[in-house]
Design a protein around this motif. Structure first.
Motif, PDB file in Angstrom:
ATOM      1  N   UNK A 499      40.676  41.458  -5.679  1.00 37.45           N
ATOM      2  CA  UNK A 499      40.756  42.485  -4.651  1.00 37.45           C
ATOM      3  C   UNK A 499      40.075  42.027  -3.363  1.00 37.45           C
ATOM      4  N   UNK A 500      38.927  41.370  -3.511  1.00 44.91           N
ATOM      5  CA  UNK A 500      38.202  40.910  -2.326  1.00 44.91           C
ATOM      6  C   UNK A 500      38.999  39.846  -1.584  1.00 44.91           C
ATOM      7  N   UNK A 501      39.579  38.894  -2.337  1.00 47.45           N
ATOM      8  CA  UNK A 501      40.365  37.842  -1.699  1.00 47.45           C
ATOM      9  C   UNK A 501      41.564  38.421  -0.945  1.00 47.45           C
ATOM     10  N   UNK A 502      42.256  39.359  -1.583  1.00 47.58           N
ATOM     11  CA  UNK A 502      43.429  39.952  -0.945  1.00 47.58           C
ATOM     12  C   UNK A 502      43.024  40.781   0.268  1.00 47.58           C
ATOM     13  N   UNK A 503      41.885  41.487   0.154  1.00 41.58           N
ATOM     14  CA  UNK A 503      41.404  42.281   1.274  1.00 41.58           C
ATOM     15  C   UNK A 503      41.088  41.435   2.487  1.00 41.58           C
ATOM     16  N   UNK A 504      40.464  40.279   2.254  1.00 37.58           N
ATOM     17  CA  UNK A 504      40.145  39.386   3.371  1.00 37.58           C
ATOM     18  C   UNK A 504      41.426  38.817   3.980  1.00 37.58           C
ATOM     19  N   UNK A 532      42.932  53.072  -1.084  1.00 32.77           N
ATOM     20  CA  UNK A 532      42.036  52.554  -0.061  1.00 32.77           C
ATOM     21  C   UNK A 532      40.651  52.237  -0.606  1.00 32.77           C
ATOM     22  N   UNK A 533      40.248  52.962  -1.667  1.00 40.04           N
ATOM     23  CA  UNK A 533      38.912  52.751  -2.217  1.00 40.04           C
ATOM     24  C   UNK A 533      38.737  51.359  -2.808  1.00 40.04           C
ATOM     25  N   UNK A 534      39.842  50.689  -3.139  1.00 37.39           N
ATOM     26  CA  UNK A 534      39.749  49.342  -3.703  1.00 37.39           C
ATOM     27  C   UNK A 534      39.240  48.363  -2.649  1.00 37.39           C
ATOM     28  N   UNK A 535      39.480  48.660  -1.398  1.00 38.79           N
ATOM     29  CA  UNK A 535      38.995  47.808  -0.316  1.00 38.79           C
ATOM     30  C   UNK A 535      39.979  46.778   0.169  1.00 38.79           C
ATOM     31  N   UNK A 536      41.241  46.867  -0.280  1.00 32.53           N
ATOM     32  CA  UNK A 536      42.228  45.875   0.152  1.00 32.53           C
ATOM     33  C   UNK A 536      42.683  46.155   1.577  1.00 32.53           C
ATOM     34  N   UNK A 537      42.916  47.424   1.915  1.00 34.64           N
ATOM     35  CA  UNK A 537      43.425  47.762   3.245  1.00 34.64           C
ATOM     36  C   UNK A 537      43.088  49.196   3.577  1.00 34.64           C
TER      37      UNK A 537
END
Length: 811
Positions: A499-504, A532-537
């Motif tokens: 999730x972090x990699x995709x969000x960045x 949105x809570x996942x932090x991707x976008x």
């Protein structure tokens, strides 16, 4: 067919100052209610009757016994009549709206409301009202608006009936086989009257019915005219309708009397035997355009007549004529007798209320509860066009083909085969565009998974770090519109950094002004997708659209403005790509935004569209309303070769290739990241995102393969961007045309009978030639107009009319 639960019998009995209302329906159901009789209702009715008779008092009243006295010229009887009617109607309606009658009104209105949801629009609620006294009979029960209290729009027919009915309704052999309705019109005593308008009113009926006039002549003796009436009523040919115009009066003992000549009248009881004979020969309807007909109506209903139309009060000649004209116009339009009476009453109420006040309250229809409402049947064109009806062989053919035309598996097979034929025709005739495809499909296939050495545990849900790498590579290649055919609705635990990699990667792409559209699932008119809570976008930076779609039908929004809440994936991709090319002041994606990107995007698109300077975008925006208006669906056109629709790039090749020039079209295309046909990928374990490949795709790929969800989305996106909307003409439409064409051709060929062997062969070859020519034309129209005209079933219908003719010498 009459529904017994829509037919109510309402009996109203008055005992001193109490009225008993008894409602019966269905199989023995019953409701009763006791209600006090208003003390002033009789007085108000008498006041109205006095004003009514005084206003209309003249020699032109169609009645003899007028108890109105001598009119006082100083009184404005028009105003008095209007006031008297208002007072009477107010008290009458107030009484009928009493709480004691609520259950009765509710039950009738409930039956009416239930009819609104039925497909049979011919069904109506009928309430047969019977009263035990002439006092109650005189009230205008027809104006009881019981449905308005419950806001029901379905009609409630209030019909009068007689308290005593001894004879049943009979349907006769002669009546069933009568070609034209027969109407006996008796014009009685015309003292003070003018029957010319009555005769003129009947003229429209002459076109559809046989009318015989019978009127008294000055040289006739009254006894001769009475005998003439008796003989006419019992005519061997029978009658459908008996019409009487003239003077009449109520006589309780003799059943009412009719003025047939000056100072000469006959009672209903006198001609009852003749009427019984006429009833056995088909006479069921009687219309009395004369005064005070309550006793007449009751007498005839008791004799078993189906319907009787009468005037309950004395009526002025001009009012009677106005009513007759409108009533007969209704019958001439094939309305039933109730509808015709209602139409005439409505005309008097709305159009003649000032000239003839209160006149609409006087006409009434009495009906036998067992009778079907009479109407003059429409002209039967089938009598003239009987030769055009299908014969048994044609009937079997039409039944079979029409069944196949609506049977979904057969339709799917025909569509699949047609796409294949269209692909072959397109290929043979070299009608393939060399234009660069508008879509790039980045496909995560089995080889990509193998090269990335992704374990099985990272396939469902798919490794988001890998998707991040694809997104980063597309960012370096300056991709501008990217759709991701994945649903990120929950956090990913394997790998933990997914999730972090995709969000960045999303942030880097958005800050390069890349339009990202994430996939979602449509459930109950709501998109369920990335959290949105996942932090991707965030939805201030990116867009979302639903992926639910039939792989053969172009998914369109429900309406032009629907994309603000839910929007099909391919449609939104195309909308963004087209808006980027044509719209001005378009918002740009970036991570500094604080307002919803989708709402702002749609607002700007609408503003630009209203200026009228957009071409492709305006067409795209109008598609939902246009296809809803045409009630047709647009098919996905798999007859187009995939290379014309999209450029397919395996995910591993995108990541590993060092040659940037290899992907030089990506900045100008819509990019779609999706899974391939690997059975380990898809919606869930054992549910890969793929379907059986259409025959046309197998033809283009030269191998049996699967159609992936990404490929069908790519086709949809291509169709939106290129305005390539394949509209199918329903099989049944073309089959209907072929029925007409085939029958006309068959009738023409029958004139050539008997057939020689040479003529038979010529007919067969010509018919096959017509069918083949029709097939080629439909193939070419498919390409030039993007309209799919069915070929097989319409051709079968046409040949089914022609080929059987060649088997016999005489047809």
């Amino acid at each position: 067919m009459r529904n017994e639960y829509n037919i109510f019998n309402l009996k109203i009995h008055k005992f001193k100052q109490v009225c008993l209302f008894e409602l019966c329906w269905g199989k023995g159901q019953r409701l009763t209610a006791e209600i006090n009789y208003p003390n002033n209702l009789n007085q108000l009715h008498q006041q109205w009757q006095q004003a009514y008779l005084s206003f209309y008092q003249s020699d032109a009243m169609r009645g003899r016994a007028i108890n109105g006295g001598v009119a006082v010229l100083t009184i404005d009887w028009h105003a008095e009549l209007v006031k008297a009617e208002a007072k009477l109607m107010y008290e009458f309606h107030r009484w009928l709206r009493s709480v004691e009658l609520y259950d009765i009104r509710s039950r009738i209105a409930g039956a009416s409301q239930e009819l609104i949801d039925t497909s049979d629009k011919t069904q109506v609620v009928q309430v047969f009202v019977t009263c035990n006294s002439i006092e109650l009979e005189r009230y205008p029960w027809e104006v009881w608006e019981m449905g308005s209290e419950f806001a029901t729009n379905s009609p409630i027919q209030i019909i009068r009936s007689s308290l005593n009915i001894s004879k049943p309704i009979e349907t006769t052999f002669e009546q069933n086989y009568r070609k034209r309705p027969r109407i006996l019109a008796i014009l009685g005593d015309d003292t003070g009257l003018n029957f010319q308008v009555d005769k003129d009113a009947i003229k429209p009926i002459l076109k559809i019915a046989e009318v015989e006039f019978l009127s008294w002549q000055p040289q006739q003796k009254p006894s001769q005219f009475i005998q003439q009436i008796s003989d006419a009523i019992t005519d061997d040919k029978g009658w459908d309708v008996l019409f009487f115009a003239g003077h009449s009066n109520e006589t309780e003992i003799t059943g009412g009397e009719l003025g047939i000549a000056p100072n000469v009248s006959i009672s209903i009881n006198e001609i009852a035997p003749q009427l019984s004979v006429a009833k056995q020969r088909g006479l069921n309807v009687a219309i009395f355009n004369s005064c005070s007909g309550l006793n007449i109506a009751q007498s005839l209903i008791e004799l078993g007549f189906g319907q009787v139309v009468v005037m309950r009060e004395p009526i002025h000649n001009r009012v009677a004529q106005e009513f007759l004209v409108r009533f007969l116009q209704g019958l001439a339009k094939h309305l039933d007798i109730y509808e015709s009476v209602a139409q005439a009453r409505q005309f008097l109420r709305m159009e003649k209320s000032h000239t003839y006040p209160s006149s609409y309250l006087v006409p009434s229809i009495f009906c036998h509860p067992g009778a079907k409402l009479y109407r003059i049947p429409p002209f039967r064109w089938k009598d003239r066009l009987r030769q055009s009806l299908p014969n048994p062989t044609e009937g079997i053919l039409l039944t079979a083909t029409f069944f196949l035309a609506i049977f979904p598996p057969v339709q799917d097979m025909l569509l699949n085969t047609r796409m294949l034929n269209q692909a072959v025709y397109r290929d043979i005739t070299a009608q393939i565009s060399n234009e660069a495809p508008p879509v790039t499909l980045i496909e995560i296939d089995s080889e990509s998974i193998y090269r990335a050495q992704l374990p099985h545990s990272q396939l469902l849900p798919f490794n988001r770090s890998y998707i991040a790498k694809l997104l980063d590579k597309l960012t370096t290649l300056n991709a501008t519109v990217v759709g991701i055919d994945f649903i990120f609705d929950s956090p990913q635990k394997n790998p933990p950094s997914g999730d972090k990699d995709l969000g960045l990667a999303v942030r880097r792409a958005v800050d390069q002004n890349m339009w990202l559209i994430f996939g979602a699932v449509l459930e109950f008119d709501r998109e369920i997708g990335i959290n949105e809570a996942i932090g991707i976008t965030k939805w201030d930076w990116t867009l979302q659209a639903y992926l639910n779609a039939n792989p053969y039908i172009l998914e369109l929004p429900k309406s032009e403005a629907d994309c603000s809440n839910t929007c099909p994936f391919s449609y939104l991709l195309s909308l963004v790509q087209t808006a980027k090319q044509e719209a001005s002041n378009l918002p740009q994606p970036n991570t500094n935004r604080t307002t919803n990107l989708r709402d702002e995007l749609l607002d700007v698109i609408e503003q630009n569209s209203n200026k009228g300077n957009l071409s492709n975008l305006s067409k795209l925006l109008k598609l939902p309303s246009e296809f809803r208006l045409e009630a047709l669906e647009a098919y996905i056109d798999y007859s187009l070769p995939p290379k014309q629709v999209y450029t397919k790039i395996p995910a591993w090749k995108l990541l590993e290739s060092k040659n940037i020039n290899e992907f030089q079209l990506i900045p100008k295309q819509v990019v779609l990241i999706a899974v391939g046909s690997d059975e380990r990928l898809g919606f869930a374990l054992g549910k890969p995102d793929r379907s059986i490949s259409p025959l046309a795709i197998i033809y283009w790929n030269h191998r049996k393969d699967w159609l992936t969800g990404g490929e069908s989305l790519a086709y949809m996106t291509h169709h939106f961007l290129r305005n390539h909307l394949l509209t199918p003409i329903p099989d049944i439409w073309m089959m209907g045309i072929m029925v007409i064409f085939g029958k006309i051709t068959a009738l023409f060929l029958k004139k050539k009978s008997p057939f020689t062997p040479k003529l038979r062969l010529k007919i067969i070859l010509t018919s096959l030639g017509i069918v083949m020519f029709y097939g080629v034309v439909s193939l070419q129209l498919y390409i030039t107009t993007v309209v799919l005209i069915p070929w097989l079933l319409p051709s079968v219908v046409f040949l089914g009319y022609i080929i059987p003719l060649t088997k016999n010498n005489h047809v």
